[in-house]
Scaffold this motif. Structure first.
Motif, short mmCIF file in Angstrom:
data_model
loop_
_atom_site.label_atom_id
_atom_site.label_comp_id
_atom_site.label_asym_id
_atom_site.label_seq_id
_atom_site.Cartn_x
_atom_site.Cartn_y
_atom_site.Cartn_z
N GLU A 168 0.83 -1.19 0.00
CA GLU A 168 0.00 0.00 0.00
C GLU A 168 0.87 1.26 0.00
O GLU A 168 2.01 1.24 0.49
CB GLU A 168 -0.90 0.05 1.25
CG GLU A 168 -1.83 -1.14 1.42
CD GLU A 168 -1.25 -2.17 2.36
OE1 GLU A 168 -2.04 -2.91 3.00
OE2 GLU A 168 -0.02 -2.25 2.48
N ARG A 226 -9.47 -1.13 7.57
CA ARG A 226 -8.75 -0.15 8.37
C ARG A 226 -8.81 -0.52 9.84
O ARG A 226 -9.73 -1.21 10.28
CB ARG A 226 -9.30 1.27 8.16
CG ARG A 226 -10.72 1.47 8.67
CD ARG A 226 -11.22 2.86 8.27
NE ARG A 226 -12.57 3.13 8.77
CZ ARG A 226 -13.27 4.21 8.46
NH1 ARG A 226 -12.77 5.13 7.64
NH2 ARG A 226 -14.49 4.38 8.97
N ARG A 245 -9.97 -4.22 13.56
CA ARG A 245 -9.91 -3.96 12.13
C ARG A 245 -11.32 -4.07 11.54
O ARG A 245 -12.08 -4.96 11.90
CB ARG A 245 -8.98 -4.95 11.46
CG ARG A 245 -8.72 -4.69 9.99
CD ARG A 245 -7.59 -5.55 9.50
NE ARG A 245 -7.89 -6.96 9.65
CZ ARG A 245 -6.98 -7.93 9.56
NH1 ARG A 245 -5.72 -7.61 9.34
NH2 ARG A 245 -7.32 -9.19 9.69
N VAL A 284 -4.87 2.97 10.26
CA VAL A 284 -3.99 2.30 9.31
C VAL A 284 -4.88 1.56 8.32
O VAL A 284 -5.77 0.81 8.72
CB VAL A 284 -3.04 1.31 10.01
CG1 VAL A 284 -2.18 0.59 8.98
CG2 VAL A 284 -2.16 2.05 11.03
N TYR A 285 -4.65 1.81 7.05
CA TYR A 285 -5.45 1.21 5.98
C TYR A 285 -4.67 0.07 5.34
O TYR A 285 -3.50 0.23 4.98
CB TYR A 285 -5.82 2.25 4.94
CG TYR A 285 -6.94 3.15 5.40
CD1 TYR A 285 -6.72 4.12 6.40
CD2 TYR A 285 -8.22 3.05 4.86
CE1 TYR A 285 -7.75 4.92 6.84
CE2 TYR A 285 -9.26 3.86 5.30
CZ TYR A 285 -9.02 4.79 6.29
OH TYR A 285 -10.04 5.60 6.73
N TYR A 286 -5.36 -1.06 5.20
CA TYR A 286 -4.75 -2.26 4.65
C TYR A 286 -5.51 -2.68 3.39
O TYR A 286 -6.74 -2.61 3.35
CB TYR A 286 -4.82 -3.41 5.64
CG TYR A 286 -4.10 -3.18 6.94
CD1 TYR A 286 -4.76 -2.60 8.02
CD2 TYR A 286 -2.77 -3.57 7.10
CE1 TYR A 286 -4.11 -2.40 9.23
CE2 TYR A 286 -2.12 -3.37 8.31
CZ TYR A 286 -2.78 -2.78 9.36
OH TYR A 286 -2.14 -2.59 10.56
N TRP A 315 -2.41 -10.05 2.73
CA TRP A 315 -2.54 -8.71 3.30
C TRP A 315 -1.28 -7.89 3.05
O TRP A 315 -0.16 -8.43 3.02
CB TRP A 315 -2.76 -8.80 4.82
CG TRP A 315 -4.09 -9.37 5.16
CD1 TRP A 315 -4.42 -10.70 5.22
CD2 TRP A 315 -5.28 -8.63 5.48
NE1 TRP A 315 -5.75 -10.83 5.56
CE2 TRP A 315 -6.29 -9.59 5.73
CE3 TRP A 315 -5.58 -7.28 5.58
CZ2 TRP A 315 -7.60 -9.21 6.08
CZ3 TRP A 315 -6.87 -6.91 5.93
CH2 TRP A 315 -7.86 -7.87 6.17
N GLY A 365 0.09 -2.12 5.34
CA GLY A 365 -0.70 -0.99 5.83
C GLY A 365 -0.06 0.36 5.54
O GLY A 365 1.16 0.46 5.39
#
Length: 120
Positions: free
Chosen positions: A6, A38, A45, A93-95, A110, A113
């Motif tokens: 990301e 997120r 999450r 935190v965006y995953y 995954w 992040g």
């Protein structure tokens, strides 16, 4: 194996916009459903958005519907999350995550992040 990276997270003021990107290593990227999740400090999450392999079906969490847009470019092996009208509660935190289009449920792959911080 699918590797995800990301990018695009940063500090932004409330009301602003941000676009996150997620680059995937998958050879058959178009066969994967891509999800965005997120996690805020002290919270679990949560699901944000997803898009299927050929990009014709999307889904969003109620909290972001109408403000966030998920899209993908299969030629570039990349999925995007356009975030508009950002709010302080979008700080997290965006995953990004990937699963086969033929599987429903958990995502086995995954990214690491990227931090999004929205100031008021």
């Amino acid at each position: 194996q699918v590797q995800l990276v990301e990018s695009g997270g940063r500090l932004v003021q409330a009301g602003g916009s941000l676009r996150l990107s997620c680059a995937a290593s998958a050879r058959t990227f178009s066969k994967y459903t891509m999800g965005w999740f997120r996690q805020a400090p002290g919270k679990e999450r949560e699901f944000v958005a997803r898009i299927n392999g050929n990009g014709d079906r999307t889904a969003y969490a109620d909290s972001v519907k109408g403000r966030f847009t998920v899209s993908r470019d299969n030629a570039k092996n990349t999925v995007y999350l356009q975030m508009d009208s950002l709010k302080p509660e979008d700080t997290a935190v965006y995953y990004c995550a990937a699963r086969s289009d033929t599987v429903v449920g958990q995502y086995p792959y995954w990214g690491q992040g990227t931090q999004v911080t929205v100031s008021s």
